[in-house]
Design an enzyme around this catalytic site. Structure first.
Site, short mmCIF file in Angstrom:
data_model
loop_
_atom_site.label_atom_id
_atom_site.label_comp_id
_atom_site.label_asym_id
_atom_site.label_seq_id
_atom_site.Cartn_x
_atom_site.Cartn_y
_atom_site.Cartn_z
N CYS A 76 0.55 -1.10 -0.22
CA CYS A 76 -0.46 0.21 0.43
C CYS A 76 0.79 0.99 0.20
O CYS A 76 0.50 2.06 -0.94
CB CYS A 76 -1.00 0.58 1.42
SG CYS A 76 -1.96 -1.33 1.51
N HIS A 134 -2.41 7.14 4.56
CA HIS A 134 -1.59 6.25 4.67
C HIS A 134 -0.71 7.29 4.57
O HIS A 134 0.84 6.13 4.28
CB HIS A 134 -1.49 4.77 3.99
CG HIS A 134 -0.77 4.24 4.23
ND1 HIS A 134 -1.00 2.80 3.74
CD2 HIS A 134 -0.04 4.07 5.42
CE1 HIS A 134 -0.04 1.50 4.29
NE2 HIS A 134 0.66 2.29 5.48
CA CA Z 1 -2.98 -2.17 -0.94
#
Ligand code: CA
Length: 463
Positions: A76, A134
């Site tokens: 990610c 994130h």
């Molecule tokens: Ca991911």
């Protein structure tokens, strides 16, 4: 006013006038819909049969399906850092998922880097992120400090989906690992009380933002970063009931989660139609990495999973439409990168990029209009610094050392002949292998080591 000043004003005025005229004609809206840990074969346009995705498929039908669309990392955080900057993330040391510590001022997307939102702001765009950030949880890294005008979502790398499981007011209340999945949703800088399934909440926020921009006639960028279908596998009966024939409980829940995203995509596309901005809005759909080992996703014929530099980790479902410019119903088979989205929107707006931080992506439009028949990228590169792993692609040849902690020799595959990377042809192609390794080493020499603590590695939540 002296003559020189008068002339300068006139020239500036002319330039301003020219810029406005050019940009107002060309400036498309941009919507980027990113799913999380979705398998290559889990969309209808890549052959999925057990999960209908009619709305996601519309994006491909109305434009182009990329059969070889890559992300820059198989996990990610780094993948999103590459996507949001249009640059290989290891250039700025974003080599792994960063710590979620809200007090750590270096654990995130370095502030020296410009995000797509910061760049598009220079061209008058209003920018929103809805969903997963994130890119750091310290206040320095907040989306509103990184070029976004609106934020609705959460700062960490994953989240629970049921509103009654979001009981932490903020990250300062985290007492154990993964509890950051349970913070309340944030709107701009304030926590909000939600009462719906998270995927639906995110779709609501996305549609509201689009409608507001339509009302004000403002051009915009919307980064709709669904955390679905990332674990935890959680879905409501509304979506689960669509899959009575899937017996495997995990796959059924995964299907329901994807179906909720597909409903949201349908609502976004309808908002464009209703708002009269359908033709001049680019919509991109992709996953941040390949399907994972733990969410019942399906990478189809590709070898490997999330975390791998084999195709299954880095080749993702990827489609794009822009009715005003891109012919509908295309399949594009040459390798492209998630970084190309940034380069494409920058090119459409003639935005100047700092020479110190050049983009690694390319403007895709000439390739999609047929103006160029060349390969968009001479090479594509990957690195997993933590694992000493590497990959490089040139044409259909790929040299890869997937997990090289033991200093295993890289393997060479021809992925045109063999999509699942089984037959190592390195011994017969030493010259080519050496060339690819040299190119990769040249690229690697430009990169930085990791600059921040890893996710969970610093145990910041323990007093
Ligand atoms: Ca991911």
């Amino acid at each position: 006013m002296n003559k020189f000043a008068l002339l300068s004003c006139l020239l500036l005025g002319l330039l301003a006038c020219k810029t406005e005229k050019t940009t107002s004609k060309q400036q498309p809206n941009l919507i980027m819909i990113m799913t999380d840990d979705m398998g290559y074969a889990d969309v209808g346009f890549n052959g999925c049969t057990d999960i209908p995705t009619p709305n996601i498929d519309k994006i491909a039908d109305q434009g182009v399906r990329f059969t070889q669309g890559y992300v820059t990392f198989p996990v990610c955080g780094p993948s999103r850092a590459g996507f949001l900057t249009g640059r290989y993330q290891d250039r700025f040391g974003f080599t792994t998922n960063p710590s979620i510590d809200p007090n750590n001022p270096i654990s995130g997307l370095p502030v020296e880097e410009e995000t797509m939102a910061q760049v598009l702001r220079k061209a008058g765009y209003k920018n929103a992120i809805v969903g997963k950030w994130h890119m750091g949880t310290h206040p320095n890294f907040h989306p509103l400090e990184r070029g976004f005008d609106y934020f609705y979502g959460f700062l960490s790398g994953g989240h629970n989906y049921f509103h009654d499981e979001l009981y932490l007011n903020d990250l300062s209340e985290v007492t154990k690992k993964w509890e950051w999945y349970r913070t309340k949703i944030i709107e701009n800088r304030e926590k909000v009380e939600t009462d719906d399934y998270l995927t639906d909440e995110l779709s609501d926020a996305a549609v509201n933002f689009i409608n507001q921009k339509v009302d004000k006639s403002e051009h915009f960028m919307l980064y709709l970063a669904y955390n679905a279908p990332h674990t935890p596998l959680q879905a409501t009966e509304k979506y689960l009931s669509r899959f009575p024939n899937i017996e495997d409980k995990k796959r059924k829940t995964y299907a329901a989660m994807v179906s909720a995203v597909d409903d949201g995509v349908g609502r976004v596309l309808k908002a464009l139609q209703d708002g009269g901005i359908n033709d001049n809005t680019i919509v991109v759909f992709l996953s941040d990495n390949g399907g994972a080992h733990n969410n019942a996703s399906d990478n189809g014929p590709l070898r490997g999973l999330k975390g791998d530099l084999f195709e299954g980790g880095i080749r993702v479902p990827f489609a794009m439409r822009w009715p005003a410019v891109i012919r509908a119903g295309q399949t594009y088979d040459k390798a492209i990168s998630s970084m190309d989205v940034m380069a494409t929107i920058v090119a459409q707006n003639n935005i100047e990029i700092s020479a110190e931080r050049p983009l690694d992506g390319v403007d895709l439009i000439p390739y999609l209009t047929g103006e160029s028949k060349e390969e968009p990228h001479d090479y594509l590169f990957w690195r997993k610094w933590e694992q000493n792993a590497m990959a490089i692609r040139q044409g259909m040849n790929k040299l890869v050392a997937n997990n090289n902690q033991d200093n295993n020799a890289p393997e060479l595959y021809n992925i045109e002949n063999e999509l699942n990377e089984q037959t190592n042809i390195k011994a017969e192609n030493e010259e080519l292998s050496n060339h690819l390794l040299e190119e990769w080493e040249k690229w690697n020499a430009q990169l930085k080591d990791r600059v921040f603590p890893t996710l969970g590695g610093d145990e910041w939540w323990i007093d």
